[in-house]
Design a protein around this motif. Structure first.
Motif, short mmCIF file in Angstrom:
data_model
loop_
_atom_site.label_atom_id
_atom_site.label_comp_id
_atom_site.label_asym_id
_atom_site.label_seq_id
_atom_site.Cartn_x
_atom_site.Cartn_y
_atom_site.Cartn_z
N GLU A 218 5.62 -3.23 5.98
CA GLU A 218 6.75 -3.21 5.03
C GLU A 218 6.72 -1.94 4.19
OE1 GLU A 218 7.75 -7.40 3.32
OE2 GLU A 218 5.60 -7.37 3.78
N ILE A 219 5.55 -1.53 3.76
CA ILE A 219 5.42 -0.30 2.98
C ILE A 219 5.88 0.88 3.81
CG2 ILE A 219 3.78 1.29 1.88
CD1 ILE A 219 2.12 -1.24 1.12
N LYS B 290 9.62 0.97 3.92
CA LYS B 290 10.17 1.42 2.64
C LYS B 290 10.11 2.94 2.52
CE LYS B 290 9.10 -2.36 -0.57
NZ LYS B 290 8.34 -2.69 -1.78
N LYS C 85 0.99 -8.24 -1.87
CA LYS C 85 1.99 -9.11 -1.26
C LYS C 85 2.78 -8.41 -0.17
CE LYS C 85 2.64 -11.37 -5.71
NZ LYS C 85 3.53 -11.51 -6.85
N THR C 86 2.82 -7.08 -0.24
CA THR C 86 3.62 -6.28 0.69
C THR C 86 2.71 -5.75 1.80
OG1 THR C 86 5.02 -5.63 -1.18
CG2 THR C 86 5.25 -4.37 0.85
N SER C 87 3.09 -6.00 3.04
CA SER C 87 2.26 -5.57 4.17
C SER C 87 2.37 -4.07 4.39
CB SER C 87 2.69 -6.30 5.45
OG SER C 87 3.95 -5.82 5.90
N SER D 235 3.93 -0.16 -4.14
CA SER D 235 4.11 -1.22 -3.15
C SER D 235 2.80 -1.93 -2.81
CB SER D 235 4.71 -0.65 -1.86
OG SER D 235 6.01 -0.13 -2.12
N PHE E 57 -2.51 -6.43 3.51
CA PHE E 57 -1.72 -6.42 2.29
C PHE E 57 -2.51 -5.68 1.22
CE2 PHE E 57 -0.47 -10.03 4.82
CZ PHE E 57 0.91 -10.02 4.73
#
Length: 83
Positions: free
Chosen positions: A53-54, A57, A48-50, A44, A4
């Motif tokens: 996930e990035i 996105k 908190k955003t892995s 991002s 993260f």
């Protein structure tokens, strides 16, 4: 193990421009112009955003942008102005 990432936020001056993000690091007197993709990644990196996930996105953003780019567009091959 998921990562993260957390981007530096202290001692920065951030200016959003139409197609890029200007990040000025006061302590080192350095400025960086981030294109849309790099800006999305940097924004991002909130701790908190892995990474996964990035990545999703950015892939979605690039897919969306390629769908709305005019046919025969050569904008990706044009040189960028450096701030």
């Amino acid at each position: 193990m998921k990562q993260f990432p957390l981007a530096r936020r202290d001692q920065l001056v951030i200016q959003e421009l139409p197609d890029e993000l200007l990040v000025y690091y006061q302590q080192r007197d350095r400025a960086h112009c981030l294109n849309r993709s790099a800006a999305l990644i940097w924004k991002s990196c909130d701790g908190k955003t892995s990474v996964e996930e990035i990545s999703r996105k950015v892939a979605k953003e690039l897919e969306t942008r390629s769908m709305i780019a005019p046919s025969g567009s050569r904008s990706r091959n044009l040189p960028r102005t450096i701030c």
